[in-house]
Design an enzyme around this catalytic site. Structure first.
Site, short mmCIF file in Angstrom:
data_model
loop_
_atom_site.label_atom_id
_atom_site.label_comp_id
_atom_site.label_asym_id
_atom_site.label_seq_id
_atom_site.Cartn_x
_atom_site.Cartn_y
_atom_site.Cartn_z
CG HIS A 19 -2.07 0.88 1.21
ND1 HIS A 19 -2.32 1.83 2.17
CD2 HIS A 19 -3.07 1.01 0.32
CE1 HIS A 19 -3.42 2.49 1.89
NE2 HIS A 19 -3.90 2.03 0.77
CG ASP A 62 18.87 12.38 -9.43
OD1 ASP A 62 18.80 11.34 -10.12
OD2 ASP A 62 18.85 13.52 -9.91
CG ASP A 90 0.53 16.80 22.89
OD1 ASP A 90 -0.70 16.98 22.85
OD2 ASP A 90 1.07 15.97 23.66
CE LYS A 139 -1.23 4.91 -1.45
NZ LYS A 139 -1.86 4.38 -0.24
CG HIS A 163 -7.56 8.32 0.15
ND1 HIS A 163 -6.25 8.20 -0.26
CD2 HIS A 163 -8.04 7.05 0.24
CE1 HIS A 163 -5.95 6.92 -0.42
NE2 HIS A 163 -7.00 6.20 -0.11
CE LYS A 204 -3.97 6.67 2.84
NZ LYS A 204 -5.32 6.26 2.85
#
Length: 489
Positions: free
Chosen positions: A232, A239, A414, A234, A407, A409
């Site tokens: 899952h 370089d 704090d 991404k 979508h 996440k």
């Protein structure tokens, strides 16, 4: 005539007896098979709730349950994955190529969290990093294209979903252009997440000089689009100096939205020494998929300081001895003093995380969770709603994002800690998927993440417990019923 009738009757009786025997044998075989599978499930010592869920599926759904278990429940695919021993060896080798000579002063309040992640995941603390957030697909892809065009040595690109739509073809054409310039280009995509993309799409990349590899290839992706185990992550590394990670895949919906409005997601560009952490993740996944270990030091150039962010790049997956990201988030929650703001598209928390969040809220910490009002996965959405009442009764505030599909996440705590990446707040992300999250220890970055959450609150509705309890009875029953199967979703 009598003999003829007698023969016909005997023949009919034998046919009926034979048919009854066939049905009896089939039922007996099914019962034995189902019991055998139930014994296997129990003997695997899984989470008791997951075991009970599978037993219910096998017993309540004859035949269908067995097929469902074969595609979605069996652990035989785990044998194809990289072993724990090999994962540790590769991780150790890649870390040897990383410059970690600087002396860092980690924040005292997160010393335990930093030590935990380092011990269970071998992820060092990197200093000298710059973070640039993107809250929309257009700005993210614009920045990604700009960095890809500047590449001179290599481009490593990994996505769960790589669609062959307009944005997908733009990425493909740009990668081919760089490959023809002599840049090493490698693309890793999840075989199940990207199953809708045509094979011709990837063959065109290969013909253009791009090295393309699927992660955990499957024979029938249409039947196994939610099977264990999915990569899952991404991740983009250019370089060895610039990286991208977060929740956005490659698809038009991140720019054009979907039927319910915008597709709100979070992603960030990383500049600095922590890019080595992204590179390590890619190199190990590339090896697991292609059996090719990228050993050259050129993939780990010496990097100058680009900013003042201290951070760790944590990965997790079914091959790990521990549930690394899950444990890191649990530690962060229990350590919170003032507030915890969470964005997640799917809310199916483990018992441990649910208890930690409830305990934090009841002890006076301002705990807020933002989820989409409309999801892209109906069953998961309905099951997610079953947890809302329990949270509200524990003083956890729930916000429903109404401007489209959320979508993102993202977690900020704090004004000092930001956690973001590919992992959702659900059982699948913590136990089955290969995920990657950044744990960032920096006040400026935390305030930027906090502002993203506060901005999204303007497009969200705060749920009141009294109103939530008045929902139709059939909705509450559907949510409670699907909650039984949350360990499998």
């Amino acid at each position: 005539m009598t003999d003829l009738l007698l023969n016909i009757n005997i023949k009919s009786v034998l046919e009926v007896f034979s048919a009854n025997n066939f049905i009896l044998v089939f039922q007996l075989l099914y019962i034995l098979t189902a019991l055998g599978v139930v014994i296997v499930v129990i003997s695997e010592n899984r989470n008791p709730l997951k075991t009970i869920a599978w037993v219910l599926v096998l017993l309540l759904l004859p035949l269908v349950g067995l097929i469902f278990y074969y595609f979605f429940g069996e652990d035989h695919r785990k044998q194809r994955l990289i072993s724990r021993k090999m994962h540790k060896r590769l991780n150790r080798k890649t870390l040897e190529r990383t410059e970690l000579k600087e002396s860092l002063n980690p924040p005292v309040e997160y010393k335990g969290l930093i030590n935990l992640l380092n011990k269970v995941n071998n992820c060092p603390l990197y200093g000298g990093n710059k973070i640039t957030f993107y809250s929309d697909g257009e700005s993210k892809f614009e920045a990604l294209f700009e960095e890809i065009k500047k590449a001179t040595k290599h481009i490593h690109l990994q996505y769960y979903i790589f669609m062959d739509d307009k944005i997908g073809h733009k990425v493909k054409d740009l990668l081919i252009e760089k490959a023809r310039e002599g840049v090493e280009v490698r693309v890793l995509y999840d075989a199940m997440g990207a199953w809708k993309s045509k094979k011709k799409f990837y063959k065109e990349m290969e013909a253009g000089g791009v090295q393309v590899t699927p992660f955990l290839k499957v024979a029938f992706p249409i039947l196994t689009s939610r099977v264990n185990y999915r990569n899952h992550r991404k991740v983009v590394v250019i370089d060895g100096e610039v990286g991208f990670m977060g929740g956005m895949n490659i698809a038009d919906r991140y720019i054009e939205g979907n039927g319910s409005g915008i597709w709100r997601d979070s992603h960030f560009k990383l500049e600095g020494r922590a890019v080595h952490g992204l590179q390590t993740s890619f190199v190990i996944d590339w090896y697991a998929s292609r059996n090719e270990f990228l050993t050259s030091n050129k993939y780990y150039p010496q990097l100058e300081s680009k900013g003042n962010n201290l951070m760790q790049i944590a990965t997790s997956g079914p091959t790990g001895e521990f549930k690394e990201i899950h444990q890191g988030i649990f530690q962060a929650i229990t350590n919170a003093k003032e507030y915890i703001y969470i964005q997640t598209p799917y809310l199916i928390p483990t018992d441990a995380l649910m208890l930690a969040l409830q305990t934090a809220a009841l002890s006076g910490v301002d705990v807020r969770i933002m989820i989409p009002q409309n999801s892209d996965t109906t069953f998961v959405q309905i099951a997610s709603m079953s947890f809302i009442k329990d949270f509200l009764e524990s003083k956890v505030k729930i916000h429903l994002f109404t401007a489209g599909f959320l979508h993102s996440k993202l977690m900020v705590i704090d004004d000092n800690l930001t956690i973001t990446g590919s992992a959702n707040m659900d059982v699948r992300s913590f136990e089955h998927n290969f995920e990657i999250d950044a744990f960032i220890y920096n006040r400026e970055t935390a305030l930027a993440a906090k502002n993203i959450f506060l901005d999204d609150m303007q497009c969200s509705d705060l749920i009141a417990l009294e109103t939530w309890n008045k929902r139709p009875r059939h909705k509450r029953f559907a949510e409670s019923f699907l909650r039984l199967f949350t360990p499998l979703l």
